[in-house]
Each structure stands twice: as structure tokens, then as C-alpha cells.
Scaffold this motif. Structure first.
Motif, PDB file in Angstrom:
ATOM      1  N   MET A 166      12.692  14.230   2.626  1.00 46.94           N
ATOM      2  CA  MET A 166      13.141  14.675   3.439  1.00 46.94           C
ATOM      3  C   MET A 166      14.267  15.260   2.643  1.00 46.94           C
TER       4      MET A 166
ATOM      5  N   THR B  73      13.245   2.512  -0.531  1.00 42.48           N
ATOM      6  CA  THR B  73      13.715   3.908  -0.367  1.00 42.48           C
ATOM      7  C   THR B  73      13.076   5.497  -1.061  1.00 42.48           C
ATOM      8  N   SER B  74      12.222   4.961  -2.449  1.00 41.24           N
ATOM      9  CA  SER B  74      11.832   6.330  -2.670  1.00 41.24           C
ATOM     10  C   SER B  74      10.543   6.034  -2.047  1.00 41.24           C
ATOM     11  N   GLN B  75       9.841   5.409  -1.748  1.00 42.20           N
ATOM     12  CA  GLN B  75       8.272   5.644  -0.937  1.00 42.20           C
ATOM     13  C   GLN B  75       8.172   5.938   0.598  1.00 42.20           C
ATOM     14  N   LEU B  76       9.514   5.051   1.486  1.00 41.48           N
ATOM     15  CA  LEU B  76      10.138   5.528   2.749  1.00 41.48           C
ATOM     16  C   LEU B  76      11.187   6.631   3.274  1.00 41.48           C
ATOM     17  N   GLY B  77      11.592   6.466   2.057  1.00 46.13           N
ATOM     18  CA  GLY B  77      13.366   7.459   2.677  1.00 46.13           C
ATOM     19  C   GLY B  77      13.771   6.526   2.967  1.00 46.13           C
ATOM     20  N   PHE B  78      14.337   5.904   3.779  1.00 49.41           N
ATOM     21  CA  PHE B  78      15.141   4.560   3.882  1.00 49.41           C
ATOM     22  C   PHE B  78      14.796   3.359   4.614  1.00 49.41           C
ATOM     23  N   ILE B  79      15.897   2.905   4.188  1.00 49.97           N
ATOM     24  CA  ILE B  79      15.761   1.122   4.972  1.00 49.97           C
ATOM     25  C   ILE B  79      15.437   1.629   6.384  1.00 49.97           C
ATOM     26  N   PRO B  80      13.682   0.533   6.584  1.00 52.56           N
ATOM     27  CA  PRO B  80      13.477   1.396   8.091  1.00 52.56           C
ATOM     28  C   PRO B  80      13.827   0.448   9.082  1.00 52.56           C
ATOM     29  N   GLU B  81      13.842   0.226  10.216  1.00 55.13           N
ATOM     30  CA  GLU B  81      14.805  -0.189  11.384  1.00 55.13           C
ATOM     31  C   GLU B  81      13.773  -1.451  11.561  1.00 55.13           C
ATOM     32  N   ASN B  82      14.722  -2.365  11.795  1.00 54.05           N
ATOM     33  CA  ASN B  82      14.302  -3.522  11.853  1.00 54.05           C
ATOM     34  C   ASN B  82      12.873  -3.933  11.220  1.00 54.05           C
TER      35      ASN B  82
ATOM     36  N   LEU C  43       8.272   9.392   1.114  1.00 57.57           N
ATOM     37  CA  LEU C  43       9.475   9.980   1.911  1.00 57.57           C
ATOM     38  C   LEU C  43      10.585  10.557   2.017  1.00 57.57           C
ATOM     39  N   SER C  44      10.603  10.088   0.688  1.00 56.23           N
ATOM     40  CA  SER C  44      12.279  10.470  -0.436  1.00 56.23           C
ATOM     41  C   SER C  44      11.953  12.034  -0.074  1.00 56.23           C
TER      42      SER C  44
ATOM     43  N   LEU D 220       4.017  -2.969   3.715  1.00 61.46           N
ATOM     44  CA  LEU D 220       5.092  -3.733   3.563  1.00 61.46           C
ATOM     45  C   LEU D 220       5.340  -4.397   4.566  1.00 61.46           C
ATOM     46  N   ASP D 221       4.678  -4.085   5.993  1.00 60.75           N
ATOM     47  CA  ASP D 221       5.342  -5.160   7.625  1.00 60.75           C
ATOM     48  C   ASP D 221       3.926  -6.366   6.971  1.00 60.75           C
TER      49      ASP D 221
ATOM     50  N   ASN E 194       8.483   5.222   9.543  1.00 59.27           N
ATOM     51  CA  ASN E 194       9.286   6.188   9.255  1.00 59.27           C
ATOM     52  C   ASN E 194       9.117   7.766   8.392  1.00 59.27           C
TER      53      ASN E 194
ATOM     54  N   GLN F 280       0.805   8.631   4.259  1.00 60.59           N
ATOM     55  CA  GLN F 280       1.935   7.905   4.500  1.00 60.59           C
ATOM     56  C   GLN F 280       1.103   7.334   6.258  1.00 60.59           C
TER      57      GLN F 280
ATOM     58  N   LYS G   2       0.707  -0.984   0.149  1.00 62.36           N
ATOM     59  CA  LYS G   2       0.447   0.182   0.171  1.00 62.36           C
ATOM     60  C   LYS G   2       0.782   1.407   0.069  1.00 62.36           C
ATOM     61  N   GLU G   3       1.767   0.965   0.891  1.00 54.18           N
ATOM     62  CA  GLU G   3       3.136   1.979   0.682  1.00 54.18           C
ATOM     63  C   GLU G   3       3.773   2.439  -1.170  1.00 54.18           C
TER      64      GLU G   3
END
Lengths: 246, 111
Positions: B38, A164-173, B34-35, A137-138, B55, B51, A73-74
Motif C-alpha cells: 500500500m 494491519t501490517s499483514q493485510l494493509g487495513f481492517i478487512p470489510e465484514n 499488504l501494508s 484468518l477467516d 484485501n 497472499q 497463514k497470513e
């Protein structure tokens, strides 16, 4: 331990954006030419072409890793793989339940057909397969893992439809078994941009939508045999198995 | 303008950060990538997005946003709410779609 050449991200004629030439016979013919031992079948949000391709592949001594490329969905694309047909079928039911229904317009997006080994059309899929699921994603990672499957965020370096494009960076955990990078980058380049990729095994694949692109780039699995359990061990770097980029 | 003013006037739901509604709003940013947020949003912005992933709060904190508003009645993930409370950044919700909500926030900030 042996080495196996793998391209784990291939579309077929079923993906609307996949070439109509991506039939079982022609995909396997090209895979043989490229010396590929292990091929992942990953249409957008559908597993319906996996079985026939596995049948054709078996005759040429190529192993198929059956799965799909999910759009969460993201709008993050993720590769998923399953051990057997029963689990794949259970996952297909999940996809049927959660794909947001938008009727496909073949003139705009392309045809979505399931074909047999003789390139005869068995079914046309109505729901647009490049739409997204109503699942995060989760959520998808959890369902895949509950079925014992493999979950790999796709082309994490790309400026569209990547984690990375949708959530900015690799999420923690992040509960991922590996990360995939596209043919447009290198491991060193992605490490500079996303330092935490070091925590994951990395695969690189072609994301082929056309016959010519199959095997454009591949990775090498060091393991005992080209099957699901061995791939899982290699991605987890267990029992001396591993995956390396070329 | 303070976050509390838009909460009150637009009847926003407060998911987290209720102790920090006196934060000052400098402007706004609207994006679901989100990129992009940021790279291009600014300090003190109110960020409007659909969203709900955790994040979102990491980026709101990094960019020192005044508040985040989640649109269309979407429910933020549990982890997102937890992060918002930890970071002390108001995480708000609206039943309106992005276009309508943004128009209202824009006019309030402008006046």
C-alpha cells in the motif's frame, strides 16, 4: 454492575519467547500484586498451560480466560478464548492438526515446556509454536465462533504480525468480537490511522512475555461477574456491559 | 508491455479479469506485507504475492496495479476473485515460486 481489571494477553513458560520464569505460581503472584481480576492466558498456538494456571488463580480469587494467540497463514496474530475445558480441548486438536510442523530449536527460539504448579516440567513441545497455522484468518474466526469462542485480532497497531501490517487495513465484514491495541499506542492514535476500528470494542493488554510486564497495561470490564459469558456480553456491549480503556 | 503478453509467455492461470488483459505494465512490485504494498508499490505495477486474502484486490485497485500474480499454485479466496472481477483487474496464478517468477517477469519488462 461492577468493574474488573483485565489483562487478556499473557504468555507463559510454554511460549518459546516467554521467560522461563513465567510459571503458574509467579504469573498469579504478579497478577495479585497488580490487582488484576481477569487474566487471559494466550500462548502462541497452544492452550496447554491454561488449566494449571486457572487452578492456581482460583485460590487467589483471580479468573482466567483460557485461550491461545493464533498465528494465521497470513501471519496475523489473533487472541482466542473459550468457555470451558471441553471446547478448549477441541480447539487444541484443531491446532495440533493445522500448525505447520517445524521442529523447535530451543537454542535459537527458546524452550517450550508445559510445567505443573510446582514448576516441574511435564512435557516439552517439539513443534515450533511461533510457526503459523495452514489456516486463514477467516478460517480461524469461523472455527472459534463455531465453538462459541471469542476472536480478537491482536495488537492491531503493530508493524509486525498484525492485521494491519499483514493485510494493509481492517478487512470489510471482519468477524471479530473486538480488536486489541498494544501498550505502544492509544485509542485516539489508532482511530486516526484506521477509522473503521470504531465498529469494534477495543481492549488493551500487556502481551507480557516476562513477569515484570504483566499488568503493564490493562482494561476495565463493566459487568456482573468475571467470567466468559459476561466478557462476551461486554465485548458485544449487551445488557449494559462494556469494556473501557484506562 | 501488456498483461496479455506475460500471461501467454509465462503460461499464467487467469482467475479473474480476463476482459482486461490489455492493461499496460509499467513495472513490478514484490511483497507479501499488504501494508508495505500500500505504501510503496506504483501505478501500473504487476504485483507478485503469495497472499490470497480479499484485501489484495482492494489494494491493487487503490494503487491502480496492472495485474496481480499469486505464486506457488495458491488458490485465491472466493471473495478475492469476486473483487478482481468487479475491479476489472486481472488476477493471475503461477505454479512457480516468487524468486523464479519475478526473474522472468523482470527480464520481460526490461527487454
Amino acid at each position: 454492575m461492577q468493574s474488573f481489571k483485565a489483562d487478556l494477553h499473557t504468555h507463559t513458560v510454554l511460549s518459546p519467547c516467554g521467560s522461563l520464569e513465567m510459571s503458574p505460581g509467579r504469573i498469579i503472584e504478579k497478577a495479585v500484586k497488580e490487582g488484576i481480576d481477569l487474566l487471559g492466558i494466550t500462548d502462541h498456538n497452544s492452550t496447554l498451560m491454561c488449566r494449571v494456571i486457572a487452578e492456581v488463580a482460583a485460590e487467589q480469587n483471580i479468573s482466567i480466560l483460557p485461550g491461545a494467540e493464533i498465528n494465521t497463514k497470513e501471519e496475523v496474530h489473533c487472541l482466542t478464548f473459550f468457555q470451558d475445558w471441553k471446547k478448549l480441548e477441541t480447539f487444541q486438536q484443531y491446532l495440533d492438526q493445522h500448525l505447520i510442523h517445524i521442529p523447535n530449536d530451543p537454542n535459537r527460539f527458546g524452550y517450550q515446556v508445559v510445567v505443573d504448579r510446582n514448576e516441574q516440567i511435564l512435557q516439552e513441545v517439539d513443534s515450533l509454536l511461533i510457526a503459523s497455522l495452514d489456516q486463514s484468518l477467516d478460517d480461524v474466526a469461523e472455527v472459534v465462533h463455531s465453538l462459541g469462542g471469542i476472536f480478537i485480532p491482536a495488537h492491531v497497531d503493530r508493524p509486525t504480525n498484525s492485521i494491519t501490517s499483514q493485510l494493509g487495513f481492517i478487512p470489510e465484514n471482519l468477524k471479530a468480537d473486538a480488536l486489541e491495541i498494544s501498550k505502544f499506542t492509544t485509542l485516539n492514535e489508532i482511530k486516526k490511522l484506521q477509522p473503521n476500528v470504531d465498529a469494534f470494542s477495543i481492549i488493551q493488554s500487556s502481551d507480557a512475555h516476562f513477569i515484570d510486564n504483566i499488568g503493564d497495561i490493562s482494561c476495565c470490564f463493566h459487568m456482573e461477574s468475571p467470567d466468559f459469558e459476561e466478557v462476551k456480553m461486554a465485548l458485544a456491549c449487551k445488557n449494559g456491559r462494556k469494556v473501557t480503556l484506562l | 508491455m501488456k498483461v496479455s503478453e506475460i500471461v501467454e509467455k509465462l503460461d499464467l492461470k487467469i482467475f479473474a479479469g480476463s476482459n482486461n488483459l490489455d492493461r499496460e505494465i509499467s513495472g513490478g512490485y514484490v511483497s507479501d506485507l499488504l501494508s508495505d504494498v500500500m505504501g510503496f508499490s506504483g501505478e501500473g505495477n504487476v504485483w507478485i504475492t503469495l497472499q490470497t486474502h480479499k484485501n489484495v484486490m482492494a489494494i491493487a485497485s487503490l494503487k491502480e496495479h496492472a495485474a496481480v500474480i499469486v505464486v506457488k499454485g495458491f488458490q485465491p479466496d472466493e471473495e478475492t476473485i469476486k473483487h478482481a472481477n468487479e475491479e476489472g483487474i486481472p488476477l493471475l496464478g503461477s505454479h512457480e515460486a516468487t524468486f523464479e517468477l519475478t526473474g522472468k517477469v523482470f527480464n520481460m519488462i526490461k527487454s
